[in-house]
Write a protein that holds these residues in place. Structure first.
Motif, PDB file in Angstrom:
ATOM      1  N   TYR A 117       0.832  -1.115   0.020  1.00  0.00           N
ATOM      2  CA  TYR A 117      -0.066  -0.031   0.010  1.00  0.00           C
ATOM      3  C   TYR A 117       0.741   1.242   0.079  1.00  0.00           C
ATOM      4  O   TYR A 117       0.605   2.221  -0.843  1.00  0.00           O
ATOM      5  CB  TYR A 117      -0.979  -0.026   1.064  1.00  0.00           C
ATOM      6  N   THR A 146      -6.244  -0.792  -2.219  1.00  0.00           N
ATOM      7  CA  THR A 146      -6.713  -2.079  -1.455  1.00  0.00           C
ATOM      8  C   THR A 146      -7.442  -3.026  -2.466  1.00  0.00           C
ATOM      9  O   THR A 146      -7.151  -4.090  -2.165  1.00  0.00           O
ATOM     10  CB  THR A 146      -7.829  -1.565  -0.325  1.00  0.00           C
ATOM     11  N   GLU A 192     -11.365  -7.137   0.280  1.00  0.00           N
ATOM     12  CA  GLU A 192     -10.682  -5.934   0.587  1.00  0.00           C
ATOM     13  C   GLU A 192     -10.806  -5.520   2.023  1.00  0.00           C
ATOM     14  O   GLU A 192     -10.040  -4.700   2.512  1.00  0.00           O
ATOM     15  CB  GLU A 192     -11.499  -4.986  -0.207  1.00  0.00           C
ATOM     16  N   ARG A 246      -8.007  -4.055   4.604  1.00  0.00           N
ATOM     17  CA  ARG A 246      -7.989  -2.638   5.233  1.00  0.00           C
ATOM     18  C   ARG A 246      -7.808  -2.832   6.725  1.00  0.00           C
ATOM     19  O   ARG A 246      -7.234  -2.191   7.519  1.00  0.00           O
ATOM     20  CB  ARG A 246      -9.522  -2.118   4.927  1.00  0.00           C
TER      21      ARG A 246
END
Length: 183
Positions: free
Chosen positions: A134, A141, A152, A156
């Motif tokens: 990231y 994502t 996803e 996160r």
């Protein structure tokens, strides 16, 4: 029947182009996992060898970058599973500085980068891989989720928990680490 030689030459040319375009990316990906320059170089060669051997299974509608990322991640993880020595010294080898106003500022910036990278590399693999993809590789994502084969929401959550672990390890430091939490 298609002659074998032209097909082999075409495959060889494709791999040469991919090596030129994605060598650094594959090396960094391997390095993020194994934390050792020599091993990462070996794994980089292994990734391109695997890509050459499996080129017929590459779907042309997919991105070579994503395909090579996946091979690099799997190769690095396989390496980590097969080796018992996991406590290797970290050396920052792939972050080069552009010109800075002064030598002191350059040294301080390098120190901060090295310190941050050491802290990121100290995280467990599940947090380190999403943070690296990231923040360092600037993937979104959805791309990370597809690459790692997870939801996803999982990406996160791992980003959030990984950042929290980084904050805990950096607590009390003088450096400005707030740029990690922007976005």
């Amino acid at each position: 029947m298609i002659p074998v030689e032209p097909l082999a030459k075409r495959s060889e040319q494709i791999i040469k182009e991919w090596v030129a375009a994605y060598h650094d990316l594959v090396f960094r990906t391997a390095f993020y996992y194994v934390k050792n320059r020599a091993v990462a170089e070996d794994l980089t060669q292994e990734v391109f060898l695997k890509a050459f051997q499996k080129l017929d299974s590459f779907r042309e509608d997919a991105s070579p970058k994503t395909w090579l990322y996946r091979i690099a991640i799997n190769t690095a993880k396989d390496h980590l599973k097969s080796w018992n020595h996991r406590h290797l010294l970290f050396t920052s080898v792939f972050f080069e500085k552009s010109s800075s106003p002064s030598s002191e500022e350059q040294v301080m910036q390098q120190f901060q980068n090295d310190e941050l990278i050491r802290k990121v590399m100290g995280l467990s693999t599940k947090y380190r891989e999403v943070i690296v993809l990231y923040y360092f590789e600037e993937m979104r994502t959805p791309e990370i989720a597809a690459l790692l084969g997870m939801k996803e929401s999982t990406v996160r959550v791992r980003l959030s928990r990984g950042l929290e672990k980084l904050r805990q390890t950096l607590k009390g430091g003088e450096q400005d680490w707030t740029s990690l939490t922007d976005s």
